[in-house]
Design an enzyme around this catalytic site. Structure first.
Site, short mmCIF file in Angstrom:
data_model
loop_
_atom_site.label_atom_id
_atom_site.label_comp_id
_atom_site.label_asym_id
_atom_site.label_seq_id
_atom_site.Cartn_x
_atom_site.Cartn_y
_atom_site.Cartn_z
N GLU A 35 0.86 -9.72 0.37
CA GLU A 35 1.71 -9.30 1.48
C GLU A 35 2.27 -10.59 2.05
O GLU A 35 1.50 -11.49 2.38
CB GLU A 35 0.86 -8.64 2.57
CG GLU A 35 0.37 -7.26 2.25
CD GLU A 35 -0.66 -6.81 3.27
OE1 GLU A 35 -0.27 -6.38 4.36
OE2 GLU A 35 -1.87 -6.93 2.99
N ARG A 262 -14.22 -9.58 -2.50
CA ARG A 262 -13.46 -10.61 -1.82
C ARG A 262 -14.33 -11.86 -1.75
O ARG A 262 -15.53 -11.77 -1.53
CB ARG A 262 -13.18 -10.08 -0.41
CG ARG A 262 -12.38 -10.95 0.50
CD ARG A 262 -12.08 -10.17 1.77
NE ARG A 262 -11.03 -9.21 1.52
CZ ARG A 262 -9.72 -9.50 1.66
NH1 ARG A 262 -9.34 -10.68 2.07
NH2 ARG A 262 -8.81 -8.60 1.40
N LYS A 272 -5.74 -14.20 6.56
CA LYS A 272 -4.46 -14.74 7.00
C LYS A 272 -4.28 -14.60 8.50
O LYS A 272 -3.71 -15.47 9.15
CB LYS A 272 -3.32 -14.05 6.26
CG LYS A 272 -3.20 -14.55 4.83
CD LYS A 272 -2.10 -13.82 4.09
CE LYS A 272 -2.57 -12.44 3.69
NZ LYS A 272 -1.57 -11.68 2.95
P1 ATP Z 1 -6.09 -11.56 4.06
O1 ATP Z 1 -7.27 -10.93 4.69
O2 ATP Z 1 -6.29 -12.98 3.77
O3 ATP Z 1 -4.82 -11.29 4.80
P2 ATP Z 1 -5.15 -9.70 2.12
O4 ATP Z 1 -5.95 -8.94 1.15
O5 ATP Z 1 -4.49 -8.93 3.19
O6 ATP Z 1 -6.02 -10.88 2.64
P3 ATP Z 1 -2.98 -10.01 0.35
O7 ATP Z 1 -1.77 -10.82 0.53
O8 ATP Z 1 -2.87 -8.55 0.41
O9 ATP Z 1 -4.04 -10.53 1.40
O10 ATP Z 1 -3.72 -10.43 -0.98
C1 ATP Z 1 -3.15 -10.39 -2.26
C2 ATP Z 1 -4.25 -10.16 -3.25
O11 ATP Z 1 -5.24 -11.17 -3.13
C3 ATP Z 1 -4.93 -8.84 -3.03
O12 ATP Z 1 -5.14 -8.22 -4.26
C4 ATP Z 1 -6.23 -9.22 -2.37
O13 ATP Z 1 -7.21 -8.27 -2.65
C5 ATP Z 1 -6.52 -10.58 -2.98
N1 ATP Z 1 -7.33 -11.39 -2.07
C6 ATP Z 1 -7.08 -11.69 -0.78
N2 ATP Z 1 -8.07 -12.41 -0.24
C7 ATP Z 1 -9.00 -12.58 -1.20
C8 ATP Z 1 -10.29 -13.22 -1.26
N3 ATP Z 1 -10.81 -13.84 -0.20
N4 ATP Z 1 -10.95 -13.19 -2.43
C9 ATP Z 1 -10.44 -12.57 -3.50
N5 ATP Z 1 -9.25 -11.95 -3.51
C10 ATP Z 1 -8.53 -11.94 -2.38
MG MG Z 2 -3.82 -7.02 1.79
#
Ligand code: ATP
Ligand code: MG
Length: 561
Positions: A35, A262, A272
């Site tokens: 995102e 995660r 983020k």
């Molecule tokens: P955040 O909590 O950091 O905003 P998010 O999942 O909302 O994380 P996205 O931009 O949606 O962030 O993430 C893109 C991809 O990376 C998704 O498939 C998500 O599951 C994966 N991802 C994000 N954070 C992690 C993490 N700490 N470990 C493994 N995979 C991750």
């Molecule tokens: Mg996400």
């Protein structure tokens, strides 16, 4: 030597099983779906390494898909930063996709759902809907709008789209099951009104699809075969499948969602939202502050793509949440920098040393090896003169036999140079040592081939010639948080654990060969650690970041010699 085949992880097992059940290898397709509401962080590196790694393993395409469904939090700056980071890590995506490109298709499908009586416009307040949602142990109750006519729903939805309503007045909900044990299935919202400009579609839309509705359908549009996401989406899988059921055509690939854990990392946060707060509140200088666990912060700090990838591969993926110690990441960067960084001399905490029997005004340029790990790195010259800087902590007026550095009456070798003997020192009125007086053995010059040049002494010190050294800014970093798991405390906010000493700026003296170094260049400051040139560096003032300290094996080496 042939490498032993790497054992498969559980995600690869899932794919292998699908292949053995007849799924065609040519239909494999993956995606990395950020995102664009922040910069990528070290947790994303795991997901990137997983998805692009599968692409490489199966020679399958991997899309870079921006799941850009929330205009309030998304920006082009983030899109650009994400692309730059993925490229920098060395991965190539097949196509660059945006969920926002599918807004029309998603809308058309939503209209179809309404026509099939599988969606309705709910005009209650969000509070009312929340109450009707029930609890995990109590069933939900139906909205009074649940059985509104198709015609009314279509007309309301159209008006929502045309911008006739205020935000929060209506939503479109999927009509699934208010008594489902999975609360996500209790008529989830699929569209909301947002009178906000989107970074790509501008003001074309004032209704935006919800993430759950968008994500799976986007996977389907792109014909992604395996959609890997983090565990918090496990409960969403039922909904993912329900949404697919409504649009799925048997002749096409049906995406499969599977979850992995995660990654969390010690002494930092990787959400983020939380990272954004650090930026907004000025705790750090930006998303690329070298203390940030972002890819851009790590890059600026001096990390290499190789080190981040080997780290991600080493930790692999897991089925359960856990915390990875950041020192493992530091281990990987040390390993890589050890191989590739030229060695140079720099003094971070200087004290003056005068060689009393060295001729006044004389200087000589000594040969120094650039990298003992890499012969092709060659040699350079370092200037030597009567007045040098050494590290304060490398000298003691008096010390016991275990102190292998310099003490009055004792000898050490100056790296690439001569053996010196400390004769005396001068102190200020507070007792601080301000100058050390030494004599040198002119025959002991390193590499000169004399008997004295081979003479072993216990300690070897790094140094710089005062006349030639370049005064530079060096930024020393420590952990950004004092606590190992700053965001895992129920009673305390992660912001309470910010380490007030995470950045220390000092003036250091570096050898003149660094004069022409450029931002990004990486070095080992001998005996001190790995440093790189920061983007703030100018031709007038060099600015260094300390990437990571050296493992303290210098002391051990000294003892062995
Ligand atoms: P955040 O909590 O950091 O905003 P998010 O999942 O909302 O994380 P996205 O931009 O949606 O962030 O993430 C893109 C991809 O990376 C998704 O498939 C998500 O599951 C994966 N991802 C994000 N954070 C992690 C993490 N700490 N470990 C493994 N995979 C991750
Ligand atoms: Mg996400």
């Amino acid at each position: 030597m042939e490498e032993a085949p790497k054992s498969l992880n559980f995600i690869e097992h899932i794919i292998e099983e699908d292949l053995s059940n007849g799924f065609l290898k040519k239909n494999l397709r993956f995606r990395f779906p950020p995102e664009p509401n922040g910069y990528l962080h070290i947790g994303h590196a795991s997901s990137i390494s997983l998805n692009f790694g599968l692409g490489l393993r199966y020679s399958a395409p991997v899309n870079l898909r921006f799941d850009d469904t929330n205009p309030a939090k998304e920006e082009t700056e983030y899109v650009e930063a994400i692309k730059k980071d993925v490229k920098w890590l060395g991965y190539k995506w097949d196509t660059e996709r945006y969920a926002s490109d599918y807004f029309q298709q998603l809308y058309d499908w939503a209209v179809q759902l309404i026509k099939k009586e599988l969606a309705y416009v709910d005009s209650q307040t969000s509070e009312e809907m929340a109450i009707q949602k029930g609890t995990p142990t109590e069933k939900g109750t139906d909205s009074p709008f649940r059985n509104q006519s198709v015609a009314d729903n279509l007309s309301l939805f159209e008006k929502m789209k045309n911008g006739d309503f205020k935000e929060g007045t209506h939503v479109l909900r999927a009509k699934i099951d208010m008594s489902s044990s999975n609360m996500l299935m209790r008529d989830p919202i699929i569209y909301r009104i947002l009178h906000k400009a989107h970074h790509r579609t501008n003001t074309d839309w004032c209704i935006y699809p919800m993430y759950d509705w968008t994500h799976g359908e986007s996977d389907y549009i792109e014909q992604v075969s395996h959609s890997f996401c983090t565990l918090e989406f496990a409960m969403h899988r039922e909904l993912y499948d329900w949404f697919l059921d409504q649009v799925y055509d048997e002749t096409k690939v049906r995406p499969k969602q599977r979850e992995f854990a995660r990654r969390n990392f010690s002494h930092t946060v990787v959400s983020k939202r939380k990272l954004l707060k650090l930026v907004e509140e000025g705790v750090v200088s930006g998303w690329d502050d070298p203390r940030m666990p972002t890819i851009s912060g790590l890059r600026r700090r001096g990390y290499t793509p190789e080190s981040i990838k080997s780290f991600a591969e080493t930790i692999g993926i897991a089925k359960r949440d856990n915390v990875v110690d950041v020192s493992l990441l530091e281990f990987h960067i040390r390993e890589h920098l050890n191989k590739i960084s030229p060695r140079v001399m720099a003094v971070l905490d200087p004290v003056k040393l005068v060689i009393t029997n060295y001729p006044e005004g004389e200087e000589e340029w000594l040969d120094a090896e650039n990298n003992p790990e890499d012969e092709s790195a060659g040699d350079r010259k370092v200037p030597f003169s009567k007045e040098l800087y050494i590290e304060k902590q490398d000298f003691r007026e008096e010390a016991n036999r275990k102190f292998f550095r310099l003490k009055v009456g004792g000898e050490v070798r100056l790296k690439n140079g001569y053996i010196i003997k400390a004769e005396s020192c001068t102190k200020d009125s507070d007792g601080n040592i301000t100058e050390i007086q030494c004599t040198y053995d002119p025959k002991s010059k390193s590499g000169s081939g004399t008997e004295e040049s081979l003479r072993k002494v216990k300690g070897t010190l790094h140094w710089v010639s005062i006349k030639h050294a370049i005064a530079s800014e060096v930024r020393l970093y420590d952990r950004l948080f004092t606590d190992e798991t700053p965001d895992a405390h129920k009673d305390k906010d992660y912001m309470e654990f910010i380490n007030p000493e995470s950045l220390k700026v000092i003036t250091a003296y570096v050898e003149p060969s660094l004069k022409t170094a450029l931002p990004g260049d990486k070095f080992q400051f001998q005996r001190l650690g790995y440093f790189n040139i920061d983007v703030d560096s100018t031709s007038d003032k060099l600015v260094f970041n300390r990437t990571v300290t050296l493992r303290d094996n210098w002391a051990k080496l000294q003892q062995k010699n």
